[in-house]
Structures are given as C-alpha cells and as structure tokens.
Write a protein that holds these residues in place. Sequence first.
Motif, PDB file in Angstrom:
ATOM      1  N   PHE A 237       0.870  -1.181   0.000  1.00  0.00           N
ATOM      2  CA  PHE A 237       0.000   0.000   0.000  1.00  0.00           C
ATOM      3  C   PHE A 237       0.900   1.222   0.000  1.00  0.00           C
ATOM      4  O   PHE A 237       1.793   1.353   0.842  1.00  0.00           O
ATOM      5  CB  PHE A 237      -0.922   0.031   1.213  1.00  0.00           C
ATOM      6  CG  PHE A 237      -1.719   1.313   1.306  1.00  0.00           C
ATOM      7  CD1 PHE A 237      -2.858   1.487   0.540  1.00  0.00           C
ATOM      8  CD2 PHE A 237      -1.297   2.360   2.126  1.00  0.00           C
ATOM      9  CE1 PHE A 237      -3.580   2.680   0.605  1.00  0.00           C
ATOM     10  CE2 PHE A 237      -2.004   3.547   2.196  1.00  0.00           C
ATOM     11  CZ  PHE A 237      -3.156   3.705   1.425  1.00  0.00           C
ATOM     12  N   GLN A 238       0.657   2.116  -0.956  1.00  0.00           N
ATOM     13  CA  GLN A 238       1.509   3.295  -1.101  1.00  0.00           C
ATOM     14  C   GLN A 238       0.643   4.509  -1.420  1.00  0.00           C
ATOM     15  O   GLN A 238      -0.450   4.376  -1.962  1.00  0.00           O
ATOM     16  CB  GLN A 238       2.518   3.109  -2.246  1.00  0.00           C
ATOM     17  CG  GLN A 238       3.348   1.839  -2.165  1.00  0.00           C
ATOM     18  CD  GLN A 238       4.151   1.626  -3.439  1.00  0.00           C
ATOM     19  OE1 GLN A 238       4.370   2.539  -4.226  1.00  0.00           O
ATOM     20  NE2 GLN A 238       4.595   0.390  -3.638  1.00  0.00           N
ATOM     21  N   GLN A 239       1.167   5.680  -1.113  1.00  0.00           N
ATOM     22  CA  GLN A 239       0.532   6.911  -1.561  1.00  0.00           C
ATOM     23  C   GLN A 239       1.614   7.962  -1.799  1.00  0.00           C
ATOM     24  O   GLN A 239       2.595   8.035  -1.074  1.00  0.00           O
ATOM     25  CB  GLN A 239      -0.519   7.412  -0.576  1.00  0.00           C
ATOM     26  CG  GLN A 239      -0.084   7.526   0.862  1.00  0.00           C
ATOM     27  CD  GLN A 239      -1.243   7.934   1.750  1.00  0.00           C
ATOM     28  OE1 GLN A 239      -2.217   8.534   1.299  1.00  0.00           O
ATOM     29  NE2 GLN A 239      -1.159   7.614   3.027  1.00  0.00           N
TER      30      GLN A 239
ATOM     31  N   HIS B 203      -2.794  13.049  -6.476  1.00  0.00           N
ATOM     32  CA  HIS B 203      -2.481  12.324  -5.236  1.00  0.00           C
ATOM     33  C   HIS B 203      -2.916  10.883  -5.467  1.00  0.00           C
ATOM     34  O   HIS B 203      -4.097  10.600  -5.641  1.00  0.00           O
ATOM     35  CB  HIS B 203      -3.215  12.899  -4.030  1.00  0.00           C
ATOM     36  CG  HIS B 203      -2.917  12.154  -2.763  1.00  0.00           C
ATOM     37  ND1 HIS B 203      -3.704  11.128  -2.290  1.00  0.00           N
ATOM     38  CD2 HIS B 203      -1.883  12.267  -1.878  1.00  0.00           C
ATOM     39  CE1 HIS B 203      -3.190  10.649  -1.178  1.00  0.00           C
ATOM     40  NE2 HIS B 203      -2.086  11.321  -0.905  1.00  0.00           N
TER      41      HIS B 203
ATOM     42  N   SER C 208      -2.766   0.125  -4.035  1.00  0.00           N
ATOM     43  CA  SER C 208      -2.949  -0.993  -3.108  1.00  0.00           C
ATOM     44  C   SER C 208      -3.075  -2.302  -3.871  1.00  0.00           C
ATOM     45  O   SER C 208      -3.920  -2.428  -4.770  1.00  0.00           O
ATOM     46  CB  SER C 208      -4.209  -0.781  -2.252  1.00  0.00           C
ATOM     47  OG  SER C 208      -4.414  -1.882  -1.388  1.00  0.00           O
TER      48      SER C 208
ATOM     49  N   GLN D 142      -3.114   6.792  -4.551  1.00  0.00           N
ATOM     50  CA  GLN D 142      -3.055   5.714  -3.569  1.00  0.00           C
ATOM     51  C   GLN D 142      -3.029   4.396  -4.331  1.00  0.00           C
ATOM     52  O   GLN D 142      -3.848   4.176  -5.233  1.00  0.00           O
ATOM     53  CB  GLN D 142      -4.251   5.765  -2.619  1.00  0.00           C
ATOM     54  CG  GLN D 142      -4.179   6.933  -1.643  1.00  0.00           C
ATOM     55  CD  GLN D 142      -5.246   6.858  -0.573  1.00  0.00           C
ATOM     56  OE1 GLN D 142      -6.387   6.552  -0.844  1.00  0.00           O
ATOM     57  NE2 GLN D 142      -4.859   7.158   0.656  1.00  0.00           N
TER      58      GLN D 142
END
Length: 500
Positions: A281-283, A299, A303, A301
């Motif tokens: 999981f990254q943002q 932005h 997953s 996100q």
Amino acid sequence: MDETGEITVPPTLSSGTDFEHMFELAPTSLWLEDFSALKQLFDAWRAEGVTDLREHLAQDPARVHQCIACYKVLRVNQRTLELFAASSQTELMHNLDKVFRDDMQTQVAHELSQLWSGSPEFTNQTVNYALDGRRLDVKIRARILPGHEATWSRVLVSLDDVTAQVQSALKLQRSERYARDLFEHSPVSLWVEDFSAVKRLMDGVRAQGIRDFKTFIKVHPEFVSRCMEEIRVIDINQLTLKMFGAVDKGELLNNIGRIFRGEMHDSFAEQLQDLWDGKLFQQREVINYALSGEPVYIHMQFSVLEDHHEQWDLVLLSLVDITARKKAEAYLEYLGKHDVLTQLRNRTFYVEELNRITRKGPWPLSVITIDLNGLKSINDEHGHAAGDALLRRMGEVLAKAVEASACAARIGGDEFTVLLPGTDERGALAVQERISSLVDISNQFYPGQHLSLAMGTATCSSGDQVESTLHRADKAMYVEKQHYYQQQPRERRGSSDSQA
C-alpha cells in the motif's frame, strides 16, 4: 433375498392405491392437466396457415390468454396445496386466476412453442403466485403421458420451487451492480491494474542475487521503463475519462504513453522501490498528463488487493486531481515572494536573498538602489490609480532590464533595489544604463505620466562590506534624487511635500 439365500420378489404394486399414494405424497408439486383444448386450438391455427407460433402470439397478446384458458387442471397433490397456500384443491381451482398472472403471461410463450414444435414435453422457468400473495419462482417440467399423444388429454406437470435460488441470484446481481456503480461513479479516478508481470520481473532480479535494488535501477533505468510497459490496465471508471479528457475507455487505454511520461519515470522508480521493500500500500503525489497535454497533479493511492499479495494480479489505484490545490499553493508561494502590483520580488524575498548572498556570495556583489521620482505628487494630483499604473510600468522596466539570476525587488512604496551577485562596477553600470534606456522607451510608449528614476550604485567584495555598500548606494541615489527635484519648477506648496 431371504435367510436361505433365495431372491424374493416384492408383491406387485397395484395400479390403483400405490400409484395414488405416490402422486399424492410426492415431495414435488404435481399437477395432472388436460391440454386437449390447447391442441384443438393449435390445430385450428395450423389450418389457418400459421407456421410461426411466437410471431402469431406477438401479433396479438390476447392469444396468449386464449392458450392459458385452454389449460384444464384435473388434479394436484398435497405438496401443491402447501406450496400455493390453498386449504383444498377446490380452493386452488377457484383461484387459478390469482396463481397464473402477471409475469407468467410473458414467459408462457416458451413452453407453448415447445409443444407447437411437436415435442411431447417442455421445460420452462416462470412465475406463479401463492394464494397468500407470495411470488413463486418455479421451474416447470411437463410431459404428455403415454397413450395421450394424439389428444394431449393427460399431461403431468411438476413444479420445483426455485424462489430462494432466484432471489439469491437477484441479490448477487444487485450486489454486483451496486459494486459496479460504486466503481463507475466514484468521485475519484479509479484504475484496476495487473502488476503480475512486474512482480515476475522483480522476482527475476532477486533470483540474480541483486540486493541493492535502488542502485540497480539507477544503473539500469531501462528496467523501470520495461516494468511500466508490463502493467496491464484491466478497467477504469468514468471520472478517469473526464480527468484525462478521453471520450471513452478505448481512447484512453490506447494513449497510456501520453498520460504516464516525463516525471512519471522517477515516480514509478520510487513505487518499484517500495514494492521491492514489501510496501503493497503506497501513496504519493505524481504528475500525469491529460490527452490535451496539460499536466494533471495527482495524489495517488496504490494498493495490491489482499487476496492477491502473492501474484500482484489485482491492484487498485485511486487518483485525486490536486491540480487546483497545487496552483493555489504555487500562487500563495508566489505571493509570499512577489509584489502583486509590480510582479517584482517583494521585501521578504529581498531580505532572504541578501542574507544568502552575504553568507555565500558570489562576489563581487553590486547593488542598485532606485527611487521613483514624484510618486506622491501623482497620487495627490491624479489619484492612486495613476500612481499604481506608474508602479506597474516600473515593474515592466526592471523585469526586462534585470536578468533572472539577479534580484529586482520592490522594498517600499516607491523604493526598489537590484541585487547583482557576481557583478562588478562595470556590469552594474551596464545594468543601470539598460534601465535608463528602457525608461526612455516606456515614456515614449506611455505619453501620459512621465516615469523618472533616481538610482545609486555600489559594489563590494565580501559579506562584511554589504551593509556599507547598501548605505553608499542609498547615498548616491539620494544625491541624484535631490538633483532631480532641484530641476523641477518651484510651483508646489513645499519642497518637503513634493520630495517623495
């Protein structure tokens, strides 16, 4: 087989009582019906030249009701009474119009067509209604009993209650449609992607014994590009099309290379590094591009869905367009460092830049201090709008005269300073002459209010001389300013009021 080992034969079933019990106690709803009137109707239609029953029924819906009216129920079993909430066969027979209605009318054509085509049996799934109003989804199986093929006078019909299965399927369909609607009409851009090929490439790198992945992708930037090419986009939603200016999904998916480019290579390298480190999981904030070419600040996100951690074959990305926020932040940053009226640097930036140069250079540093002559008189006599126009012209002159590496700032109402790091006296005089030349051009282009400047120049070679250099430039500027006012007509109320 008895105790002696001989096979014993059960008593023969009587054709009356035992079969009567089998019909009555069968766990399935059974109907014994007479279709002879239906056969006679079909024979009459054939004699009239009808060949396509479905078309014939479609031409006049009343013909479907005519066919249903030909069904004659002779008998039903106990399970049928229970299923349809009837206390007796008589009650059920008197209320068949409540049983066979609504949805059934539209589905009966299928079973009629099977009989029309010559089949002695038919199957269908339709809707009946219990006497208590419950909707019953039923699967029908019917067979013309042997010996009655010529007249259809005896037809055995069985009904299986499949209401629970149908409702379960409808519930699943509604759930799937709900999930689909949530995806399609989400207020953020959603992407469903397959990263399994990316995982295989990264697993291959691990298998080679690579441990420092960060160094590896720096040495082999083509690996990052290869991974980007291996991503498979499975689906996107409606807001994604709007965000990137695509007419449909095909247009967007065929132009992925126009969307993910430029800075995206470095951002994706960071994303791969996180995946290498096990961050599923990254943002982060990234820059994509609309099909029009405009940058879209995002932005993101990212997953890997929980049940797909082993293969990375199902990944969900949500993208929020933060372009407006980025523009607002950039504008606020601009306002923090610029004078709104002249578009030059403001006093805050000037002070920071002066401190930076004082600490680090480069040397020599030359300073030009500038004062706009007669601004107070123009404001008093012609209004502040005229004064503001003169200040804007001053901003245009300095913006064109001073290179970007230098700093031209408005540090007060009519006070300006130009910092020229790495510039000696000769270079400073060249900039001053350029400013004067542009002032002359401005005055020719704007014949109304006359733009007049007082300028002073000084140069230093180290940080400890900066303060005295500013003082010398100010002093030189005031000498020139005094000279300007000495040449002006003495028609004003007082020299102290006019010298601003």
